[in-house]
Design a protein around this motif. Structure first.
Motif, PDB file in Angstrom:
ATOM      1  N   VAL A   1       0.839  -1.202   0.000  1.00  0.00           N
ATOM      2  CA  VAL A   1       0.000   0.000   0.000  1.00  0.00           C
ATOM      3  C   VAL A   1       0.871   1.248   0.000  1.00  0.00           C
ATOM      4  O   VAL A   1       0.627   2.197  -0.749  1.00  0.00           O
ATOM      5  CB  VAL A   1      -0.949   0.005   1.218  1.00  0.00           C
ATOM      6  N   ARG A   2       1.918   1.257   0.811  1.00  0.00           N
ATOM      7  CA  ARG A   2       2.776   2.442   0.919  1.00  0.00           C
ATOM      8  C   ARG A   2       3.614   2.672  -0.342  1.00  0.00           C
ATOM      9  O   ARG A   2       4.064   3.789  -0.576  1.00  0.00           O
ATOM     10  CB  ARG A   2       3.677   2.322   2.141  1.00  0.00           C
ATOM     11  N   SER A   3       3.817   1.625  -1.133  1.00  0.00           N
ATOM     12  CA  SER A   3       4.541   1.787  -2.394  1.00  0.00           C
ATOM     13  C   SER A   3       3.612   2.072  -3.567  1.00  0.00           C
ATOM     14  O   SER A   3       4.077   2.256  -4.691  1.00  0.00           O
ATOM     15  CB  SER A   3       5.368   0.534  -2.693  1.00  0.00           C
ATOM     16  N   GLY A   4       2.308   2.081  -3.301  1.00  0.00           N
ATOM     17  CA  GLY A   4       1.341   2.358  -4.356  1.00  0.00           C
ATOM     18  C   GLY A   4       0.991   1.165  -5.220  1.00  0.00           C
ATOM     19  O   GLY A   4       0.286   1.311  -6.222  1.00  0.00           O
ATOM     20  N   GLU A   5       1.434  -0.033  -4.861  1.00  0.00           N
ATOM     21  CA  GLU A   5       1.130  -1.221  -5.650  1.00  0.00           C
ATOM     22  C   GLU A   5      -0.221  -1.828  -5.291  1.00  0.00           C
ATOM     23  O   GLU A   5      -0.726  -2.691  -6.017  1.00  0.00           O
ATOM     24  CB  GLU A   5       2.239  -2.258  -5.470  1.00  0.00           C
ATOM     25  N   ALA A   6      -0.794  -1.420  -4.185  1.00  0.00           N
ATOM     26  CA  ALA A   6      -2.123  -1.861  -3.782  1.00  0.00           C
ATOM     27  C   ALA A   6      -2.860  -0.671  -3.187  1.00  0.00           C
ATOM     28  O   ALA A   6      -2.247   0.228  -2.610  1.00  0.00           O
ATOM     29  CB  ALA A   6      -2.053  -3.005  -2.765  1.00  0.00           C
ATOM     30  N   ILE A   7      -4.172  -0.670  -3.345  1.00  0.00           N
ATOM     31  CA  ILE A   7      -4.993   0.400  -2.771  1.00  0.00           C
ATOM     32  C   ILE A   7      -5.179   0.183  -1.284  1.00  0.00           C
ATOM     33  O   ILE A   7      -5.233   1.135  -0.503  1.00  0.00           O
ATOM     34  CB  ILE A   7      -6.366   0.462  -3.461  1.00  0.00           C
ATOM     35  N   ALA A   8      -5.270  -1.097  -0.882  1.00  0.00           N
ATOM     36  CA  ALA A   8      -5.556  -1.417   0.510  1.00  0.00           C
ATOM     37  C   ALA A   8      -5.067  -2.818   0.819  1.00  0.00           C
ATOM     38  O   ALA A   8      -4.755  -3.607  -0.087  1.00  0.00           O
ATOM     39  CB  ALA A   8      -7.055  -1.298   0.784  1.00  0.00           C
ATOM     40  N   VAL A   9      -5.012  -3.123   2.111  1.00  0.00           N
ATOM     41  CA  VAL A   9      -4.715  -4.485   2.550  1.00  0.00           C
ATOM     42  C   VAL A   9      -5.814  -4.911   3.511  1.00  0.00           C
ATOM     43  O   VAL A   9      -6.216  -4.159   4.403  1.00  0.00           O
ATOM     44  CB  VAL A   9      -3.332  -4.581   3.227  1.00  0.00           C
ATOM     45  N   LEU A  10      -6.331  -6.121   3.297  1.00  0.00           N
ATOM     46  CA  LEU A  10      -7.449  -6.653   4.072  1.00  0.00           C
ATOM     47  C   LEU A  10      -6.950  -7.798   4.939  1.00  0.00           C
ATOM     48  O   LEU A  10      -6.222  -8.677   4.469  1.00  0.00           O
ATOM     49  CB  LEU A  10      -8.553  -7.142   3.127  1.00  0.00           C
ATOM     50  N   ASP A  11      -7.371  -7.788   6.214  1.00  0.00           N
ATOM     51  CA  ASP A  11      -6.929  -8.812   7.162  1.00  0.00           C
ATOM     52  C   ASP A  11      -8.081  -9.159   8.095  1.00  0.00           C
ATOM     53  O   ASP A  11      -8.902  -8.294   8.438  1.00  0.00           O
ATOM     54  CB  ASP A  11      -5.729  -8.286   7.966  1.00  0.00           C
ATOM     55  N   ALA A  12      -8.172 -10.432   8.469  1.00  0.00           N
ATOM     56  CA  ALA A  12      -9.169 -10.860   9.451  1.00  0.00           C
ATOM     57  C   ALA A  12      -8.549 -10.741  10.831  1.00  0.00           C
ATOM     58  O   ALA A  12      -7.792 -11.613  11.262  1.00  0.00           O
ATOM     59  CB  ALA A  12      -9.611 -12.298   9.178  1.00  0.00           C
ATOM     60  N   THR A  13      -8.850  -9.658  11.528  1.00  0.00           N
ATOM     61  CA  THR A  13      -8.251  -9.439  12.847  1.00  0.00           C
ATOM     62  C   THR A  13      -8.905 -10.283  13.928  1.00  0.00           C
ATOM     63  O   THR A  13      -8.315 -10.500  14.989  1.00  0.00           O
ATOM     64  CB  THR A  13      -8.353  -7.949  13.217  1.00  0.00           C
ATOM     65  N   SER A  14     -10.120 -10.745  13.668  1.00  0.00           N
ATOM     66  CA  SER A  14     -10.817 -11.652  14.581  1.00  0.00           C
ATOM     67  C   SER A  14     -11.897 -12.371  13.773  1.00  0.00           C
ATOM     68  O   SER A  14     -12.175 -11.995  12.632  1.00  0.00           O
ATOM     69  CB  SER A  14     -11.441 -10.878  15.756  1.00  0.00           C
ATOM     70  N   PRO A  15     -12.526 -13.400  14.330  1.00  0.00           N
ATOM     71  CA  PRO A  15     -13.565 -14.102  13.562  1.00  0.00           C
ATOM     72  C   PRO A  15     -14.719 -13.203  13.122  1.00  0.00           C
ATOM     73  O   PRO A  15     -15.426 -13.535  12.161  1.00  0.00           O
ATOM     74  CB  PRO A  15     -14.050 -15.178  14.546  1.00  0.00           C
ATOM     75  N   THR A  16     -14.919 -12.094  13.790  1.00  0.00           N
ATOM     76  CA  THR A  16     -16.045 -11.216  13.445  1.00  0.00           C
ATOM     77  C   THR A  16     -15.601  -9.823  12.995  1.00  0.00           C
ATOM     78  O   THR A  16     -16.450  -8.931  12.851  1.00  0.00           O
ATOM     79  CB  THR A  16     -16.991 -11.069  14.656  1.00  0.00           C
ATOM     80  N   THR A  17     -14.297  -9.626  12.762  1.00  0.00           N
ATOM     81  CA  THR A  17     -13.797  -8.295  12.415  1.00  0.00           C
ATOM     82  C   THR A  17     -12.813  -8.382  11.255  1.00  0.00           C
ATOM     83  O   THR A  17     -11.896  -9.211  11.269  1.00  0.00           O
ATOM     84  CB  THR A  17     -13.100  -7.627  13.615  1.00  0.00           C
ATOM     85  N   LEU A  18     -13.011  -7.534  10.258  1.00  0.00           N
ATOM     86  CA  LEU A  18     -12.071  -7.387   9.157  1.00  0.00           C
ATOM     87  C   LEU A  18     -11.344  -6.056   9.311  1.00  0.00           C
ATOM     88  O   LEU A  18     -11.968  -5.026   9.555  1.00  0.00           O
ATOM     89  CB  LEU A  18     -12.801  -7.420   7.806  1.00  0.00           C
ATOM     90  N   GLY A  19     -10.022  -6.101   9.182  1.00  0.00           N
ATOM     91  CA  GLY A  19      -9.228  -4.877   9.232  1.00  0.00           C
ATOM     92  C   GLY A  19      -8.876  -4.429   7.823  1.00  0.00           C
ATOM     93  O   GLY A  19      -8.445  -5.241   7.001  1.00  0.00           O
ATOM     94  N   LEU A  20      -9.067  -3.155   7.548  1.00  0.00           N
ATOM     95  CA  LEU A  20      -8.769  -2.609   6.225  1.00  0.00           C
ATOM     96  C   LEU A  20      -7.851  -1.409   6.377  1.00  0.00           C
ATOM     97  O   LEU A  20      -8.261  -0.358   6.885  1.00  0.00           O
ATOM     98  CB  LEU A  20     -10.052  -2.194   5.501  1.00  0.00           C
ATOM     99  N   ASP A  21      -6.606  -1.566   5.954  1.00  0.00           N
ATOM    100  CA  ASP A  21      -5.659  -0.456   5.890  1.00  0.00           C
ATOM    101  C   ASP A  21      -5.582   0.006   4.443  1.00  0.00           C
ATOM    102  O   ASP A  21      -5.234  -0.788   3.558  1.00  0.00           O
ATOM    103  CB  ASP A  21      -4.272  -0.890   6.372  1.00  0.00           C
TER     104      ASP A  21
END
Length: 335
Positions: A88-108
């Protein structure tokens, strides 16, 4: 004491209107106006993301993302959130998606990628979270500067430099009988340096709207001006008024509309994506944003494209001059 005659009072030699002269101008104006409206308004009509680059942590979540997003997203699997943030910081992706918990998605995400692109990524992830019954925690890890809250400063600066350079080249093309070729070339080269420095100063240190280092910002805008002016001059020299009209369509209309500044590259239709980075405005927008927010990654290509447009335009102007001199060697002519 005698006064100079008023040319408008000469009734002995009435002006005979050449209808082709004014009809061609009217038609050219209609074509340019219609094309401007059609392209700008058309691109705003319900843009849809296509292959939006999003990094996803873990194969399981990546597989679910591919199914849920389909062709709207180009999923890049990564092994850790740190790897995704680096993309993301190099501009090669708009965002990064991660499952921070079974009921929560993290989006940077990178807000600096543009409101339309980052907004599309956030909307898509929100839809996926709703489908699986999860919530989303969002973080903008590459935010826009506070003085460019909508991310449109690059568009306006690039549009302004392109337009002013076109106007100069158009005027110099019409002054072929009054200004020698080498002086016209000097004028366009000097203007490119001047407008590049002025635009970079206003948008950079004065307003703080563009965050690229001043020398790199100025270089990008100088090359943009040179590419726009010399391309316009070349088209006018070879094609006459039709060439000027073509320059308007190519540079100020299609080039700026598809630059990726007003509407993100990944939300443009296929035909616009194919030409976006290859035209001077699109190349300039990429250089300015990459230098400003993404550590200057992948800036060699847009700078090279701007230089090629400039050098090609200069070569065509000189070739036109040489062709005219060979055709009429006894008369001094100017392209």
């Amino acid at each position: 004491m005698s006064s100079s005659p008023d040319p408008t009072a000469d009734t002995d030699k009435p002006i005979l209107t050449q209808h082709r002269a004014w009809t061609s101008l009217v038609l050219t104006g209609l074509v340019i106006g219609a094309a401007f409206i059609a392209v700008y308004v058309g691109l705003q009509r319900d843009p849809e993301p296509s292959r939006l680059p999003i990094a996803v942590v873990g194969e399981q979540l990546a597989s679910a993302a591919r199914t849920g997003f389909a062709d709207a997203v180009a999923v890049t699997p990564v092994t850790s959130i740190e790897d995704g943030r680096a993309l993301v910081r190099s501009g090669e992706a708009i965002a990064v998606l991660d499952a921070t918990s079974p009921t929560t998605l993290g989006l940077d995400y990178a807000g600096a990628s543009g409101v339309s692109e980052s907004g599309a990524a956030r909307q898509l992830v929100a839809g996926l979270a709703t489908h699986v019954g999860a919530t989303v925690q969002e973080y903008d890890i590459v935010p826009l500067t506070s003085y460019d809250s909508r991310g449109l400063s690059a568009f306006y600066v690039v549009f302004g430099v392109t337009l002013s350079s076109f106007v100069l080249a158009q005027g110099l093309t019409a002054a072929v009988t009054k200004v020698r070729l080498r002086h016209r070339l000097y004028a366009m080269g000097g203007f490119a340096i001047a407008i590049g420095l002025v635009a970079a100063t206003i948008a950079g240190p004065v307003y703080g709207s563009l965050t690229a280092p001043f020398p790199l910002l100025a270089l990008s805008l100088i090359l943009l001006s040179a590419a726009s002016a010399f391309t316009t001059k070349a088209l006018g020299a070879w094609l006459g008024p039709a060439g000027i009209g073509l320059a308007v369509l190519t540079l100020t209309t299609i080039g700026n509309a598809t630059s990726g500044a007003a509407i993100g590259f990944d939300l443009l239709p296929g035909w616009a994506q194919a030409i976006s980075a290859k035209l001077p405005p699109g190349a300039a927008v990429r250089a300015v944003n990459k230098f400003g927010y993404f550590d200057g990654s992948h800036t060699a290509a847009p700078l090279a494209i701007l230089a090629v447009w400039f050098l090609a335009g200069l070569a065509l102007v000189l070739l036109r001059q040489r062709t005219e001199q060979q055709r009429r060697p006894a008369l001094p002519t100017f392209a």
